[in-house]
Motif scaffolding. Structure first.
Motif: not given
Ligand code: 6PG
Length: 228
Positions: A76, A101-105, A107-108, A110-111, A114
Motif C-alpha cells: 500500500p 500505481w494504485k497498489t492499495e487496490l 489488483d497489481y 490492473r494497477a 492503468d
C-alpha cells in the motif's frame, strides 16, 4: 559490450547534490522552454531521498512539472517499503503532481495496466520522459528489473508486473524500452558497494546486468556517482 555511459564522480554529498541541482535546472529548463512541461521518472530506494529533499527546498516551477514513480513494491502507498511514500515524504511540504500505481487496490496487474495508460496519456505513446532517474542495486538491478528477470526481455509493454524470487515479492516497473526512449537518463549512485557496477557501466561493459543494459537513444546515460 554495451553502450558506454558518461560518469560524473564527486567526493562529497554537497558536491553531488550541487551538481544534480545544476543539471536539473538545465534539463528541466530546456524541457519547459521547448514544451512547457517537465515530465520526470523517479527512482526509489534510499539513495535519492536526500536529492528529492534538496529539490523540494529549491525554487522550481512545480506547477509545470509532473513526477512519476519509476518502479514500486506491491505494498500500500503508506507502507514503509513504498517508494511512493518515500518520495511523497521527501518532497513534502511541496506537493508536486506525483503519479503512482494504485497498489492499495491489491489488483497489481490492473494497477500496471492503468499506470501504463496514464503515462501514455501524459507523456505520449510510446511514453517518453524528459528525465528519468534510475538507481543501481547491489546486484546490478535498476528500477525493478532484476538479474534473470523475464521483464528484461519486454519490448512491447512500458510497464510490467514482475516477480522477484530472491526477494519473494512482486514489483511494478518501467521496462527497458521506456528507459531507451527517455530524453535524458541519470543513474544516482553512492558509495563503494556500487562502484564495481559503475565502473563497468562507464566502460560499456554492462551487458550482463540490468543497470548496464540500460541505454538511451537520445544521449548516453549519465552516472552521477558520489564516493561517500
Ligand atoms: C527500488 C528502486 C531500486 C533502487 C536500487 C538502489 O524500488 O528499490 O527503484 O531500483 O534504485 O535498489 O537502491 P538504493 O538507492 O537503496 O541503494
Amino acid at each position: 559490450m554495451s553502450a558506454r555511459m558518461t560518469l560524473h564522480v564527486t567526493e562529497t554529498e554537497t558536491a553531488w547534490l550541487g551538481g544534480l541541482l545544476e543539471a536539473w535546472e538545465a534539463v528541466g529548463g530546456d524541457a519547459l522552454a521547448r514544451r512547457g512541461a517537465f515530465h520526470v521518472g523517479l527512482c526509489g530506494g534510499s539513495t535519492p531521498a536526500v536529492f528529492y529533499k534538496a529539490l523540494a527546498r529549491s525554487k522550481w516551477p512545480w506547477s509545470a512539472t509532473q513526477l512519476y514513480i519509476g518502479d514500486e513494491r506491491c505494498v500500500p502507498p503508506n507502507h514503509r517499503d513504498s517508494n511512493y511514500r518515500m518520495i511523497y515524504e521527501a518532497f513534502y511540504p511541496v506537493k508536486p503532481v506525483l503519479h503512482r500505481w494504485k497498489t492499495e487496490l491489491g489488483d497489481y496487474a490492473r494497477a500496471a495496466t492503468d499506470y501504463e495508460h496514464l503515462i501514455k496519456r501524459e507523456t505520449g505513446d510510446p511514453p517518453r520522459f524528459d528525465l528519468l532517474l534510475l538507481g543501481i542495486g547491489d546486484d546490478g538491478h535498476t528500477a525493478s528489473l532484476f538479474p534473470g528477470s523475464p521483464a528484461l526481455n519486454e519490448e512491447t509493454r512500458s510497464i510490467v508486473l514482475t516477480e522477484i524470487p530472491r526477494l519473494k515479492s512482486k514489483r511494478l516497473t518501467i521496462t527497458l524500452p521506456v528507459i531507451r526512449r527517455a530524453r535524458v537518463v541519470w543513474f544516482l549512485s553512492r558509495g563503494a558497494k556500487k562502484w564495481p557496477w559503475v565502473e563497468k557501466m562507464a566502460a560499456g561493459q554492462g551487458a550482463d546486468f540490468p543497470a548496464g543494459r540500460a541505454t538511451c537513444d537520445a544521449a548516453p546515460p549519465i552516472i552521477h556517482h558520489c564516493r561517500l
